[in-house]
Each structure stands twice: as C-alpha cells, then as structure tokens.
Scaffold this motif. Sequence first.
Motif, PDB file in Angstrom:
ATOM      1  N   MET A  93       3.807  -0.134  -3.413  1.00  0.00           N
ATOM      2  CA  MET A  93       3.487   1.582  -3.315  1.00  0.00           C
ATOM      3  C   MET A  93       4.374   2.592  -3.394  1.00  0.00           C
ATOM      4  N   CYS A 107       1.238   8.378 -11.955  1.00  0.00           N
ATOM      5  CA  CYS A 107       0.390   8.382 -10.995  1.00  0.00           C
ATOM      6  C   CYS A 107      -0.265   8.839 -11.375  1.00  0.00           C
ATOM      7  N   PHE A 109      -3.723   9.175  -7.927  1.00  0.00           N
ATOM      8  CA  PHE A 109      -4.035   9.193  -6.715  1.00  0.00           C
ATOM      9  C   PHE A 109      -5.561   9.280  -5.778  1.00  0.00           C
ATOM     10  N   SER A 136      -5.177  13.176  -8.936  1.00  0.00           N
ATOM     11  CA  SER A 136      -5.806  12.823  -7.413  1.00  0.00           C
ATOM     12  C   SER A 136      -7.425  13.668  -7.347  1.00  0.00           C
ATOM     13  N   LEU A 159       0.428   3.820 -13.276  1.00  0.00           N
ATOM     14  CA  LEU A 159      -0.294   3.494 -12.309  1.00  0.00           C
ATOM     15  C   LEU A 159      -1.035   4.273 -11.096  1.00  0.00           C
ATOM     16  N   PHE A 161      -3.211   4.194  -7.446  1.00  0.00           N
ATOM     17  CA  PHE A 161      -3.296   3.742  -6.697  1.00  0.00           C
ATOM     18  C   PHE A 161      -5.046   4.153  -5.914  1.00  0.00           C
ATOM     19  N   ALA A 163      -7.127   4.528  -2.396  1.00  0.00           N
ATOM     20  CA  ALA A 163      -6.773   4.101  -1.594  1.00  0.00           C
ATOM     21  C   ALA A 163      -8.138   4.160  -0.237  1.00  0.00           C
ATOM     22  N   GLN A 169     -12.048   0.196  -2.255  1.00  0.00           N
ATOM     23  CA  GLN A 169     -11.437   0.392  -3.439  1.00  0.00           C
ATOM     24  C   GLN A 169     -11.680  -0.924  -4.353  1.00  0.00           C
ATOM     25  N   MET A 186      -3.811  -0.440  -8.328  1.00  0.00           N
ATOM     26  CA  MET A 186      -4.174  -1.346  -6.474  1.00  0.00           C
ATOM     27  C   MET A 186      -4.422  -0.316  -5.356  1.00  0.00           C
ATOM     28  N   VAL A 188      -4.735   0.334  -1.822  1.00  0.00           N
ATOM     29  CA  VAL A 188      -3.366   1.249  -1.083  1.00  0.00           C
ATOM     30  C   VAL A 188      -3.960   1.090   0.758  1.00  0.00           C
ATOM     31  N   SER A 191      -2.538   4.054   3.557  1.00  0.00           N
ATOM     32  CA  SER A 191      -1.038   4.119   2.863  1.00  0.00           C
ATOM     33  C   SER A 191      -0.851   5.555   3.143  1.00  0.00           C
TER      34      SER A 191
END
Length: 242
Positions: A93, A107, A109, A136, A159, A161, A163, A169, A186, A188, A191
């Motif tokens: 990450m 990205c 999040f 986010s 991307l 991510f 979490a 997830q 992905m 994570v 993280s």
Amino acid sequence: MANDFVTIMDMKFLNISKNDLFQDIIYPRLHNNEKTYLVTANPEIVMLAKEKRDFRDMVSRADYIVPDGTGIVIASKIIKQPIEERIPGFEIMTELIGYAEENQLSCYFIGAEEQVNRRFITKIKELHPNLLVAGSHHGFFDLNDRHIVDSIKRTEPDLVFVALGAPRQDAWITKYYDELDKGLFMGVGGSFDVIAGNVKRAPEIWIRFNLEWLYRLIKQPFRWKRILKVFEFMIRIVLKKY
C-alpha cells in the motif's frame, strides 16, 4: 513472465519477489487500466477461508493472492514448495501510494473510524503533497449503501484501498467489483490506523526477524485468539491435515 504459484490449504499464492510483483504485474496493469483485485493473505486469512465458504468464494475471485505473513512462507518450506518472500500488504500500500504520486494516479481510501480516516488523509497529504486523492470515506457504513461505489464511478480512481478488515473489506470489493471499469482494489486491514498514528507498527528489528506478530500480541493482547489461529494453521501444515 510466467507466474509461479504455490497452493497452501487450497489458497493459490503468487510466488514472486516484491520487486517483480510491482514491475511485472502491478505497474503494467495500472498503466493498461486493467482492473485488479489483489489479496494479501496471512495464516489467519487462510484459516478464515477454510472455515467460511462465503469468504473463500470472495477470495477465490482475486486476480492475485500474495503471501503476507511469515507463517505462509514457513508453511511453503514445510510442504517443499518454498515461496520466494513475504510481501507485507502494508508495504504494498505505502509503495503504491508513492508510485501514484509520482505518476499522477489517483487513490480512493475507504475505512477506519471517521476521525482516524481524516487523520490518515491529513498524514498522507503531508507525506505525499502531490498525491491525487479521488475521495475517502470512513468504514462505518452498510455494505448495501451505494454512496461510496457511486462516488468511485464518478471519480474513477486508479487505486482503491479498503481498510475494513477481513472478511468485510473483501465482501465490499466483490459486491461492487463487476460494476466498476478500472482500478486496483486491495483490502488493507488496519493500515490506516498505523499511518494515522492510532496503532504503532512493529519496529524494523522485529519485522526483520519475522516477529511482527509477537510485537502486535504484546501491544494488543486481545489478539490472542487470532494468534491461536496461526498456531492451528501451522499444526495443520505439519500434520498435513489441510
């Protein structure tokens, strides 16, 4: 490049160095806008997939599963199919965020408590001032809430991510994956909490000697049940009770 795989308890791990993972798989797929679902799995994840069929079905949809956990590497040696190296999801990450900044990739999040998510975004912008943050959202939402996936459709991040911890997830990723046209997705875990300063990662010396799990147990003794799953995993590998 022909990819090698090692199967451990029915989970198919990519056997590759971290450098080759980035150079030969992730970076080319990002630049070709190839949608990718990447799972980083440790012994806890393997055991969860063994015990819960719905989670096993989710993980089986991943394009690549990489070995995040010393136990996976040890198990591969026991079954005489040695995996090249452990590839921590946290490092994947953080390196991808740096790469995104350098290459003007965006990205998104998702995850953690609202305040933690805000602190995480603040810290990420301090570390990577030129990073394109498409959006986010905190991790406390109903998986059927379409607000986030609709936002991702609008912003088209490169991307994503997530979490939320396993299996949540992976449930979110697989629920909406087919609707989305691009992006590397992905899970994570915790993280964001680490980067936000909410949880401290193990010092480098602990990581180097593959004792990160012990450091986490000392700092977070409530994790003992999860550590027991790691021991169960190793016992099953040694006794060949897969």
